[in-house]
Design a protein around this motif. Structure first.
Motif, PDB file in Angstrom:
ATOM      1  N   TYR A   1      -3.512   6.132 -10.104  1.00 33.47           N
ATOM      2  CA  TYR A   1      -3.381   7.107  -9.031  1.00 33.47           C
ATOM      3  C   TYR A   1      -3.036   8.511  -9.544  1.00 33.47           C
ATOM      4  CZ  TYR A   1      -2.925   2.913  -6.071  1.00 33.47           C
ATOM      5  OH  TYR A   1      -3.114   1.722  -5.434  1.00 33.47           O
ATOM      6  N   CYS A   2      -2.261   8.579 -10.619  1.00 35.77           N
ATOM      7  CA  CYS A   2      -1.628   9.858 -10.955  1.00 35.77           C
ATOM      8  C   CYS A   2      -2.165  10.536 -12.212  1.00 35.77           C
ATOM      9  CB  CYS A   2      -0.117   9.656 -11.092  1.00 35.77           C
ATOM     10  SG  CYS A   2       0.667   9.095  -9.557  1.00 35.77           S
TER      11      CYS A   2
ATOM     12  N   CYS B   1       4.508  11.472  -8.261  1.00 37.66           N
ATOM     13  CA  CYS B   1       4.367  10.110  -8.803  1.00 37.66           C
ATOM     14  C   CYS B   1       5.577   9.231  -8.526  1.00 37.66           C
ATOM     15  CB  CYS B   1       4.092  10.174 -10.301  1.00 37.66           C
ATOM     16  SG  CYS B   1       5.512  10.706 -11.306  1.00 37.66           S
TER      17      CYS B   1
ATOM     18  N   GLN C   1       0.793  -1.216   0.000  1.00 36.49           N
ATOM     19  CA  GLN C   1       0.000   0.000   0.000  1.00 36.49           C
ATOM     20  C   GLN C   1       0.833   1.277   0.000  1.00 36.49           C
ATOM     21  OE1 GLN C   1      -3.314   0.151  -0.461  1.00 36.49           O
ATOM     22  NE2 GLN C   1      -3.063  -2.033  -0.868  1.00 36.49           N
TER      23      GLN C   1
ATOM     24  N   LEU D   1      -6.196   7.929  -4.765  1.00 33.59           N
ATOM     25  CA  LEU D   1      -5.960   6.682  -4.038  1.00 33.59           C
ATOM     26  C   LEU D   1      -7.242   5.831  -3.969  1.00 33.59           C
ATOM     27  CD1 LEU D   1      -3.846   8.066  -1.074  1.00 33.59           C
ATOM     28  CD2 LEU D   1      -3.027   6.797  -3.066  1.00 33.59           C
TER      29      LEU D   1
ATOM     30  N   THR E   1       2.321   4.391  -1.510  1.00 29.54           N
ATOM     31  CA  THR E   1       1.859   5.198  -2.647  1.00 29.54           C
ATOM     32  C   THR E   1       2.838   6.334  -2.875  1.00 29.54           C
ATOM     33  OG1 THR E   1       0.611   6.767  -1.322  1.00 29.54           O
ATOM     34  CG2 THR E   1      -0.523   4.745  -1.923  1.00 29.54           C
TER      35      THR E   1
ATOM     36  N   ASN F   1     -10.350   0.942  -6.441  1.00 31.88           N
ATOM     37  CA  ASN F   1      -9.996   1.685  -7.636  1.00 31.88           C
ATOM     38  C   ASN F   1     -11.162   1.871  -8.601  1.00 31.88           C
ATOM     39  OD1 ASN F   1      -6.977   2.327  -7.618  1.00 31.88           O
ATOM     40  ND2 ASN F   1      -7.035   0.197  -6.922  1.00 31.88           N
TER      41      ASN F   1
ATOM     42  N   LYS G   1      -0.692   1.028 -11.162  1.00 32.28           N
ATOM     43  CA  LYS G   1      -0.921   1.965 -10.067  1.00 32.28           C
ATOM     44  C   LYS G   1      -0.644   3.406 -10.488  1.00 32.28           C
ATOM     45  CE  LYS G   1      -0.120  -1.147  -6.157  1.00 32.28           C
ATOM     46  NZ  LYS G   1       0.754  -1.477  -5.022  1.00 32.28           N
TER      47      LYS G   1
ATOM     48  N   VAL H   1      -3.619  12.870  -5.495  1.00 32.16           N
ATOM     49  CA  VAL H   1      -3.471  11.498  -6.005  1.00 32.16           C
ATOM     50  C   VAL H   1      -4.769  10.744  -5.775  1.00 32.16           C
ATOM     51  CG1 VAL H   1      -2.159   9.370  -5.793  1.00 32.16           C
ATOM     52  CG2 VAL H   1      -1.006  11.557  -5.532  1.00 32.16           C
TER      53      VAL H   1
ATOM     54  N   LYS I   1     -10.473   3.912  -2.699  1.00 33.28           N
ATOM     55  CA  LYS I   1     -11.419   4.247  -1.637  1.00 33.28           C
ATOM     56  C   LYS I   1     -12.490   3.163  -1.566  1.00 33.28           C
ATOM     57  CE  LYS I   1     -10.961   9.273  -2.224  1.00 33.28           C
ATOM     58  NZ  LYS I   1     -11.679  10.529  -2.584  1.00 33.28           N
TER      59      LYS I   1
ATOM     60  N   LYS J   1       2.865   9.544  -0.196  1.00 32.30           N
ATOM     61  CA  LYS J   1       3.046   9.475   1.243  1.00 32.30           C
ATOM     62  C   LYS J   1       3.860  10.670   1.749  1.00 32.30           C
ATOM     63  CE  LYS J   1       4.388   6.291   4.893  1.00 32.30           C
ATOM     64  NZ  LYS J   1       4.955   4.968   5.193  1.00 32.30           N
TER      65      LYS J   1
ATOM     66  N   ARG K   1      -0.427  14.880  -1.775  1.00 35.10           N
ATOM     67  CA  ARG K   1      -1.181  13.668  -1.463  1.00 35.10           C
ATOM     68  C   ARG K   1      -2.642  13.778  -1.891  1.00 35.10           C
ATOM     69  NH1 ARG K   1      -0.947   9.224   1.744  1.00 35.10           N
ATOM     70  NH2 ARG K   1      -2.908   8.463   2.594  1.00 35.10           N
TER      71      ARG K   1
END
Length: 998
Positions: free
Chosen positions: A797-798, A978, A43, A58, A45, A726, A793, A56, A60, A48, A53
């Motif tokens: 995420y990015c 990233c 986990q 993430l 990312t 995701n 990822k 991003v 949920k 962090k 943050r």
């Protein structure tokens, strides 16, 4: 620009061929890849402790990462309530669908708590039913219970202690019924807790009035076809239970100790063909060997094998002459501690018309008779025959019209007819000792020794049985054998070897004893004459009894007087009711007959698609169901017969209280008193254990196995949770990307998903749930968690929320989640429903079981797609393998491919000469990647060079393409958002992140 893969152009691509020393295949490539990257559940990312943050995207989800202790069991109970587990069967039963699937439930015995054997059986059935329902069939599954019989009667009476000795038949029946009803409720509650789908308000019970009435009809139907008859025959008899037993009610104790003896039967009349040989050789005796000395008083003959050779021998110790099989001369002499001199050898048939003196009854003659059952593997080749106490002995006696007097009573004690020395002595105990002493006194005992061997025991009382002749009711199996064997040819057996066992069992049993001498059961509906050996049964008596039983139950046999049990018309034919000479019979039906007719009560007009029980039912319920169905309908009651093994401890031991290795399903689910020793696992772990086990052999269970199952489910849970997290901002109706516009790696995963869905479906159809588990474990850890999740990822995420590249990935994830949750649902219904409740875009129905089976698109199976990605993955493996344990983002990669087909394919994944955002760079997990058609002008001194090749066969053109992978430390700085090494200066966003935030 997203790549569109041509269906035809890549159909003939082959997997990569590496240089010297490479032995990889497509499968091993995946395994290597799985080891080379971080798992999806790591986990960490890129955001962090970063000011970026919040920018991003993430994962949920409100689905917990792990359920600890009672959380698991509480969640399962909540899911059962919320998702309507109790209403699911009735919901599916009301659907208007064309296909039906009928699994007929073999009734478990209502005599105790639910155990792991029940769990194995019921969960296998439930997995089957849930799969069939999800794929669109209407499932017919009526749970049942076997409610009558000796085990229930004995357990119920044992609770009363000494009071039980003075109970009337009706008091015994009421006590037994109450015990069975309590056991049924306990077992039913356990089955419901395990998640078994059924209409629990409409089960079948063998003590139901209508069920009992149907049994009486079936008995009479078979009686009129001359398939049921009454006769005086030897049967397995349980002195401890005072009743006859069927072969299926026996268990064999391999450690039983018997007194075995070698005894002499002095020759009385020499066989005519041997008269000249025996002249002057007196005394001469036949030697017999038996492990049941107590049967000697009932001896009526001595048998030999007519086709075998026999010898007359002289004993060097005693000077006596003996007759025994020629091939047993040496072994018997050794046992007796002597030597035999062979005087003459002859064919067994030459013993015809000879006779012996009974060894303890001086005035009785025992003729020498031929018999095919004589076995030369043990003993002497001469077998003593006691027709009242042996199945084969009875056949010989019937052929030669020998007496068949039984000298042992219901308690296993010798009767008055056995003589004053033996009367009232137990045949297996002091009676045996007395017989041996009697043989010693007549000087006819040659040797006595203890022998440990396998011996039949009553499977309920756990005490030895005997073979004893008595008047019983039998089914003529021999009359049905041909039809039964023919019907079995139309049945699918799983495993296939089971068919041979079923056929062997049918051929081995010439008759089936169906009468029992107890009161807790359904009466055999006949009336016996008080003074004559005749019975009263006809259509009128049966119709009258059926009406009474349907209204009042079988208790009427014990509560009503005989004149009320007979119809008025029959009574008038018999004369004065006050002087009625017929009384109701005292025998009840074998419970195997009762449960074996369940098809007639539960599915009278159809055959079951599946019977699924343990291997002990090959000689039990499977057999009795087959025989009654063949008798009534001339066909088997099942289309498929699935046989599973027994449950054992994790050490391979049979579970027993004395060994302390009994594992309770309730303790598995809810935990024991000490949770550190017996933690609560929940029902899904119990179900995973069932599915994962090799059910066709013995199935082991223990804490080690359960802990492994829990670990596997935890990994699966986190895989599903990653998928859910995701998809929090994704709606398939508005956000899905058409397949042809998706990223190639996303297309590739759907390509694999289509194959996975097909394999899982096929495994369920074959009832191979272990294969389902293996397909799951081959798919989600390596292909999803360790491979696909780790490379997507960054994109998830990015990138921008609605970016086409991100939505392409989410489209694949949504399809993967949908297939995965349906694939596990029959095995793990609680986890599947929990996941389904957390899918953000699923509205109605809020149950995975009401939404159908796996659906995949044929478009996903694109020829050449797998090979294309595998080519790129070969280069990826080379790169990651060169930096073991290091962060791949800290490196730049240059791929050099000779101009040709391979270059064109890879170029579709990497359209710019140098990029950190191409599909190829994502797959390689490098910060920056360059694709060149020739070596770069300069290669840094610290670079790693790797070489490989890939063979292409494209539209008839074969081409072996070489490539080179050059790995160099990145010259860029780490992006704080990233974490790619793509920034021009420290703490500065890379161009991609700058654009996203702009």
């Amino acid at each position: 620009m997203l790549w569109r893969l041509s269906t035809g152009s890549l159909g003939a691509l082959r997997r990569p061929q590496w240089g010297p020393g490479w032995r990889g295949t497509k499968t091993t490539s995946f395994l290597r890849r799985a080891k080379s990257v971080n798992g999806a559940h790591d986990q960490q990312t890129p955001a962090k402790a970063s000011p970026h943050r919040q920018t991003v995207l993430l994962p949920k989800t409100s689905m917990p990462m792990k359920l600890v202790g009672r959380q698991q069991t509480d969640m399962e109970l909540e899911i059962q309530q919320k998702c309507g587990f109790s209403k699911l069967y009735s919901w599916q039963e009301k659907r208007n669908v064309r296909e039906n699937f009928c699994l007929h439930d073999g009734p478990p015995y209502a005599n105790g708590e639910a155990h792991v054997g029940h769990a194995l059986n019921k969960i296998l059935k439930d997995i089957t039913n849930r799969f069939q329902m999800m794929r669109g069939a209407k499932v017919h599954f009526v749970p049942g219970w076997d409610c009558h019989g000796l085990p229930i009667e004995l357990k119920a009476l044992s609770e009363l202690g000494e009071k039980a000795q003075n109970l009337s038949p009706m008091e015994i029946r009421k006590t037994a019924r109450a015990f069975a009803e309590a056991a049924i409720e306990k077992q039913k509650s356990a089955f419901i807790r395990w998640g078994i789908m059924a209409d629990w308000d409409n089960c079948y019970y063998t003590f139901d009035k209508k069920y009992e009435a149907q049994q009486l009809k079936m008995f009479y139907q078979m009686y009129t076809k001359d398939l049921i008859y009454r006769a005086y025959k030897p049967v397995f008899w349980s002195p401890s239970a005072r009743t006859a037993l069927a072969e299926a009610e026996l268990e064999y104790n391999p450690k039983h100790v018997s007194h075995s003896i070698y005894a002499k039967f002095p020759l009385l009349k020499p066989p005519p063909l041997l008269a000249s040989v025996l002249e002057g050789s007196s005394p001469v005796s036949a030697i017999i060997w038996t492990t049941q000395p107590w049967t000697i008083p009932a001896n009526q003959a001595v048998c030999y094998m007519p086709e075998s050779n026999y010898s007359i021998v002289k004993c060097t110790n005693s000077g006596e002459f003996y007759i025994l099989a020629a091939e047993k001369v040496s072994s018997v002499a050794t046992v007796l501690g002597t030597e035999f001199e062979v005087i003459s050898t002859f064919l067994g048939a030459d013993l015809e018309n000879g006779s012996c003196v009974h060894p303890i009854i001086a005035d009785r003659v025992s003729p020498l008779l031929p018999a095919q059952h004589v076995n030369l593997s043990k003993g002497t080749g001469m077998v003593h025959i006691a027709p009242a106490h042996g199945m084969e002995d009875y056949i010989v006696a019937s052929r030669h019209e020998l007496p068949m007097d039984c000298l042992v009573d219901e308690d296993g004690n010798f009767t008055e007819a056995a003589g004053s020395e033996l009367e009232n002595k137990n045949a297996l105990e002091e009676g045996t000792d007395t017989v041996i002493k009697m043989l010693q006194s007549t000087k006819n005992l040659l040797k006595e020794e203890d022998i440990t061997h396998s011996y039949p025991y009553d499977w309920r009382t756990k005490k030895p049985v005997i073979i004893r002749s008595s008047k019983q009711w039998f089914v003529k199996i021999g009359n049905m054998t041909a039809t039964a064997k023919e019907s079995l040819k139309k049945v699918k057996f799983i495993p296939a070897s089971t068919m041979n066992s079923m056929v062997d069992m049918t051929e081995r049993r010439p008759y089936w004893c169906i009468s029992r001498q107890r009161v807790w059961g359904v009466p055999i509906p006949v009336f016996h004459h008080k003074t004559k050996d005749e019975v009263l049964i006809n259509s009128e008596t049966i119709d009258h009894l059926v009406q009474l039983v349907e209204k009042h139950g079988s208790d009427i046999w014990w509560t009503l007087p005989p004149e009320k049990l007979l119809p008025q018309k029959v009574l008038s034919q018999l004369g004065d009711p006050d002087a009625l000479e017929y009384v109701p019979g005292q025998d009840i039906l074998d419970i195997w007959f009762e449960s074996g007719t369940s098809w007639n009560c539960v599915l009278p007009d159809q055959r079951a698609d599946l019977y699924l029980e343990g291997k002990d039912q090959i000689g039990g319920w499977f057999q009795s169901s087959l025989l009654t169905s063949v008798a009534a309908r001339k066909k088997a009651p099942f289309r498929v017969l699935l046989v599973h093994g027994f449950t054992l401890s994790d050490k391979g031991e049979k579970m027993s209280k004395s060994l302390g290795n009994v594992i309770s399903p309730d303790v598995i689910i809810n935990g024991g008193q000490d949770h550190s020793k017996d933690p609560p696992y929940g029902a899904d772990i119990l179900r995973w254990w069932v599915a994962e086990s090799h059910i066709f052999s013995e199935v082991k269970i223990g804490s080690r196995i359960l802990n492994a199952a829990r670990d596997n489910i935890d990994k699966l849970r986190n895989t599903l949770r990653f998928l859910l997290g995701n998809l929090a901002d994704f709606n398939p109706k508005t956000d899905s990307v058409p397949f042809e516009e998706m990223y190639i790696i996303d297309q590739y995963m759907l390509h694999l998903l289509q194959d996975f869905g097909k394999k899982v479906t096929d495994a369920y159809r074959q009832y191979d749930f272990g294969k389902v588990i293996r397909h799951l474990q081959a798919f989600y850890p390596s292909q999803l968690s360790n491979f696909y999740f780790s490379i997507i990822k960054d994109r998830l995420y990015c990138e921008k929320e609605n970016d086409l590249k991100r939505r392409s990935c989410q489209t694949a994830l949504a399809e993967i989640l949908d297939v995965m949750v349906r694939a596990i649902a029959p095995i793990l219904p609680h986890l599947a429903e929990e996941v389904f409740q957390h899918i953000p875009y699923e509205k109605e129905p809020k149950s995975v079981f009401r939404s159908g089976w796996i659906t995949t698109s044929t478009l996903w199976k694109k020829p050449g797609l797998e090979e294309a990605v595998e080519a790129a993955c070969g280069m990826r493996d080379a790169f990651l393998g060169s930096i073991p344990g290091k962060n791949s983002l800290e490196y730049d990669v240059t791929v050099v491919i000779d101009p040709g087909l391979l270059f064109e394919i890879i170029e579709m994944l990497h359209e710019q000469k140098t990029s950190g955002m191409s599909q190829l760079s994502e797959l390689m997990m490098a910060s920056q990647l360059s694709l060149l058609a020739q070596d770069p002008i300069a290669i840094p001194a610290d670079a790693i060079e790797l070489k490989g090749s890939y063979e292409i066969n494209l539209e008839g053109i074969c081409e072996q393409s070489s490539y080179k992978v050059i790995v160099t430390p990145s010259t860029k700085e780490k992006c704080p958002r990233c974490w790619k090494y793509a920034s021009d200066s420290p703490n500065e966003l890379c161009p991609r992140c700058t654009e996203v935030l702009a």
